[in-house]
Design a protein around this motif. Sequence first.
Motif, PDB file in Angstrom:
ATOM      1  N   ARG A   1       3.605  13.741 -50.478  1.00 28.86           N
ATOM      2  CA  ARG A   1       4.320  12.470 -50.597  1.00 28.86           C
ATOM      3  C   ARG A   1       4.941  12.050 -49.274  1.00 28.86           C
ATOM      4  O   ARG A   1       4.946  10.870 -48.933  1.00 28.86           O
ATOM      5  CB  ARG A   1       5.401  12.561 -51.685  1.00 28.86           C
ATOM      6  CG  ARG A   1       4.856  12.905 -53.054  1.00 28.86           C
ATOM      7  CD  ARG A   1       5.754  12.412 -54.188  1.00 28.86           C
ATOM      8  NE  ARG A   1       7.164  12.673 -53.973  1.00 28.86           N
ATOM      9  CZ  ARG A   1       7.805  13.757 -54.389  1.00 28.86           C
ATOM     10  NH1 ARG A   1       7.159  14.707 -55.038  1.00 28.86           N
ATOM     11  NH2 ARG A   1       9.082  13.896 -54.166  1.00 28.86           N
TER      12      ARG A   1
ATOM     13  N   SER B   1       7.111   1.507 -59.722  1.00 25.15           N
ATOM     14  CA  SER B   1       7.070   1.443 -61.182  1.00 25.15           C
ATOM     15  C   SER B   1       6.329   0.197 -61.651  1.00 25.15           C
ATOM     16  O   SER B   1       5.922   0.110 -62.792  1.00 25.15           O
ATOM     17  CB  SER B   1       8.484   1.481 -61.754  1.00 25.15           C
ATOM     18  OG  SER B   1       9.231   0.394 -61.258  1.00 25.15           O
TER      19      SER B   1
ATOM     20  N   THR C   1      11.156   5.885 -64.159  1.00 23.36           N
ATOM     21  CA  THR C   1      10.801   6.341 -62.812  1.00 23.36           C
ATOM     22  C   THR C   1      12.061   6.562 -61.973  1.00 23.36           C
ATOM     23  O   THR C   1      12.099   7.478 -61.143  1.00 23.36           O
ATOM     24  CB  THR C   1       9.869   5.332 -62.098  1.00 23.36           C
ATOM     25  OG1 THR C   1      10.500   4.067 -62.056  1.00 23.36           O
ATOM     26  CG2 THR C   1       8.542   5.226 -62.803  1.00 23.36           C
TER      27      THR C   1
ATOM     28  N   TRP D   1       9.865   1.346 -68.100  1.00 21.22           N
ATOM     29  CA  TRP D   1       9.217   2.311 -67.199  1.00 21.22           C
ATOM     30  C   TRP D   1      10.000   2.460 -65.903  1.00 21.22           C
ATOM     31  O   TRP D   1      10.058   3.516 -65.302  1.00 21.22           O
ATOM     32  CB  TRP D   1       7.755   1.935 -66.940  1.00 21.22           C
ATOM     33  CG  TRP D   1       7.013   3.129 -66.428  1.00 21.22           C
ATOM     34  CD1 TRP D   1       6.589   3.344 -65.155  1.00 21.22           C
ATOM     35  CD2 TRP D   1       6.672   4.310 -67.170  1.00 21.22           C
ATOM     36  NE1 TRP D   1       6.004   4.593 -65.058  1.00 21.22           N
ATOM     37  CE2 TRP D   1       6.046   5.199 -66.282  1.00 21.22           C
ATOM     38  CE3 TRP D   1       6.848   4.699 -68.501  1.00 21.22           C
ATOM     39  CZ2 TRP D   1       5.583   6.456 -66.668  1.00 21.22           C
ATOM     40  CZ3 TRP D   1       6.393   5.949 -68.896  1.00 21.22           C
ATOM     41  CH2 TRP D   1       5.774   6.796 -67.994  1.00 21.22           C
TER      42      TRP D   1
ATOM     43  N   TYR E   1       7.241  20.421 -61.272  1.00 16.33           N
ATOM     44  CA  TYR E   1       7.303  18.991 -61.553  1.00 16.33           C
ATOM     45  C   TYR E   1       7.736  18.694 -62.982  1.00 16.33           C
ATOM     46  O   TYR E   1       8.593  17.851 -63.237  1.00 16.33           O
ATOM     47  CB  TYR E   1       5.927  18.389 -61.289  1.00 16.33           C
ATOM     48  CG  TYR E   1       5.843  16.898 -61.489  1.00 16.33           C
ATOM     49  CD1 TYR E   1       6.376  16.036 -60.555  1.00 16.33           C
ATOM     50  CD2 TYR E   1       5.211  16.371 -62.609  1.00 16.33           C
ATOM     51  CE1 TYR E   1       6.282  14.674 -60.721  1.00 16.33           C
ATOM     52  CE2 TYR E   1       5.112  15.001 -62.783  1.00 16.33           C
ATOM     53  CZ  TYR E   1       5.647  14.159 -61.832  1.00 16.33           C
ATOM     54  OH  TYR E   1       5.550  12.817 -62.013  1.00 16.33           O
TER      55      TYR E   1
ATOM     56  N   THR F   1       5.815   7.820 -53.118  1.00 15.94           N
ATOM     57  CA  THR F   1       6.838   8.587 -52.402  1.00 15.94           C
ATOM     58  C   THR F   1       8.061   8.829 -53.281  1.00 15.94           C
ATOM     59  O   THR F   1       8.798   9.772 -53.068  1.00 15.94           O
ATOM     60  CB  THR F   1       7.290   7.849 -51.127  1.00 15.94           C
ATOM     61  OG1 THR F   1       7.679   6.533 -51.479  1.00 15.94           O
ATOM     62  CG2 THR F   1       6.166   7.805 -50.117  1.00 15.94           C
ATOM     63  N   LEU F   2       8.280   7.976 -54.284  1.00 15.36           N
ATOM     64  CA  LEU F   2       9.488   8.131 -55.118  1.00 15.36           C
ATOM     65  C   LEU F   2       9.323   9.248 -56.131  1.00 15.36           C
ATOM     66  O   LEU F   2      10.101  10.182 -56.184  1.00 15.36           O
ATOM     67  CB  LEU F   2       9.801   6.798 -55.815  1.00 15.36           C
ATOM     68  CG  LEU F   2      10.939   6.835 -56.820  1.00 15.36           C
ATOM     69  CD1 LEU F   2      12.264   7.085 -56.122  1.00 15.36           C
ATOM     70  CD2 LEU F   2      11.007   5.548 -57.623  1.00 15.36           C
ATOM     71  N   CYS F   3       8.298   9.156 -56.954  1.00 15.42           N
ATOM     72  CA  CYS F   3       8.267  10.105 -58.073  1.00 15.42           C
ATOM     73  C   CYS F   3       6.865  10.362 -58.604  1.00 15.42           C
ATOM     74  O   CYS F   3       6.716  10.770 -59.740  1.00 15.42           O
ATOM     75  CB  CYS F   3       9.139   9.590 -59.208  1.00 15.42           C
ATOM     76  SG  CYS F   3       8.498   8.092 -59.914  1.00 15.42           S
ATOM     77  N   SER F   4       5.854  10.160 -57.798  1.00 17.53           N
ATOM     78  CA  SER F   4       4.497  10.490 -58.232  1.00 17.53           C
ATOM     79  C   SER F   4       3.953   9.579 -59.331  1.00 17.53           C
ATOM     80  O   SER F   4       3.264  10.043 -60.239  1.00 17.53           O
ATOM     81  CB  SER F   4       4.385  11.944 -58.691  1.00 17.53           C
ATOM     82  OG  SER F   4       5.145  12.797 -57.912  1.00 17.53           O
ATOM     83  N   CYS F   5       4.267   8.295 -59.280  1.00 20.11           N
ATOM     84  CA  CYS F   5       3.606   7.342 -60.177  1.00 20.11           C
ATOM     85  C   CYS F   5       2.089   7.456 -59.955  1.00 20.11           C
ATOM     86  O   CYS F   5       1.641   7.682 -58.839  1.00 20.11           O
ATOM     87  CB  CYS F   5       4.006   5.906 -59.857  1.00 20.11           C
ATOM     88  SG  CYS F   5       5.697   5.525 -60.297  1.00 20.11           S
TER      89      CYS F   5
ATOM     90  N   ILE G   1      14.123  14.515 -59.048  1.00 19.59           N
ATOM     91  CA  ILE G   1      13.343  15.171 -57.991  1.00 19.59           C
ATOM     92  C   ILE G   1      14.150  15.202 -56.689  1.00 19.59           C
ATOM     93  O   ILE G   1      14.161  16.204 -55.977  1.00 19.59           O
ATOM     94  CB  ILE G   1      11.991  14.446 -57.806  1.00 19.59           C
ATOM     95  CG1 ILE G   1      11.114  14.670 -59.046  1.00 19.59           C
ATOM     96  CG2 ILE G   1      11.272  14.929 -56.550  1.00 19.59           C
ATOM     97  CD1 ILE G   1       9.836  13.850 -59.072  1.00 19.59           C
TER      98      ILE G   1
END
Lengths: 200, 118
Positions: A132, A163, B48, B44, B70, A109-113, B55
Amino acid sequence: MSDDHHSHDEGSHFSDVELRVRALESLLVDKGLVKPETLDKLVDTYETKLGPRNGARVVARAWTDPAYLQRLRDDASAAIAELGYGGMQGEHMVVVENAAQVHNVVVCTLCSCYPWPLLGLPPVWYKSNAYRSRVVIDPRSVLKEFGVALGDNVEVRVWDSTSEVRYLVLPERPAGTQDMTEDELAELVTRDSMIGTAKL
Amino acid sequence: MTAEDPLGLPGLPRDAEGPVFRAPWEAQAFGMTLTLFDGGCFSWKEWTQTLGAEIAMARERGDADDGSRYYEYWLAALEKLAVAKGLTTRGEMLARKDEWDRAARATPHGKPIVLPGR
C-alpha cells in the motif's frame, strides 16, 4: 495452528477471534439483523463462485466487442452490470486501460478497498502495508518485484481506490490470440493482471 | 502458499495464487459486514473509515501490517461499528462470547457446538 481449533483434552476450543465472530453473529441473528441462510449464501458466493472470473469475463468481452469497450469507458458500472455483476460496494467502477506505453496499477492506501464482485477476495499482499505504501511512491520497483519489467518509455499510473471508486485494470490483449473465442480469452485473464501487478 | 492447506481445513477457498480466506471465521466476519451493509445498518464509507482507523491504530502499536492480521482488524472494526450503530453492546458481546466458550469446552470433538437453550 491446529491447536487454535481444538485442544487435546475432551472439550472443544475456539480461539478468541472465533468466539468473537460467533458471539457477534449469533447476537445479530437473534436481533433479526442477519439471516443465517443469507450469510451462508453470501460467504459461499465469495468463497467459491466469484473469484476473479467475473472480472475476466468483463475483460474478454471488452477485447472482443468494441461497442462493449466503449460502454465500459463511458460508464463501467453500467457495462459491468450488463453481464450481471455488481451490487454490494462494487458499484462505482472505473476501468483503466493498459496500452503499449501506459501501465496501470491499483492500490487502496487507506484500507484495501477492492472490487470484490469482480475479483473475489483480495490477496494478502494487496492488504499489506508494504504494498500500500510503496506502490504509490515507487511503482516501478514494486512492479519489478512482481516480475513486470517496464521500459522507460512506459508511463505508470497508480490508482488509489476510495470508498466511492474502485478500479479495474483492462490488460492488453496478448498477441497471437486473434482466433480465440471470448471464453478462451477469459481463461487467460489473471487476477493480478486486473490489479496491474502482472502482464499477460 | 504451498499446495498443503496451512490450516488443515479441507475445502478452504483458494485461487491460483492461494487461499482467499485463511480460516472460516474470516469469511464469516467478511460476510456479516456485507450483510449489515446490505441491510442499511451503515454506509460503506462509514465502514471503510472504521476499518482504516483500526489499521492505522495497529500500525501505531507497531504491528507489522503485512496483511496476515487483516481480518483481526476487520473484526475489531466491525465490533466497533456495530456498537456505534446501536446494533449491540460491548456487554452483550462479552456475555455471548463467554457462552460460546463454555459451550465449546462442554462439547466433545466432532460434535456440533450449540448454545444451550437455543
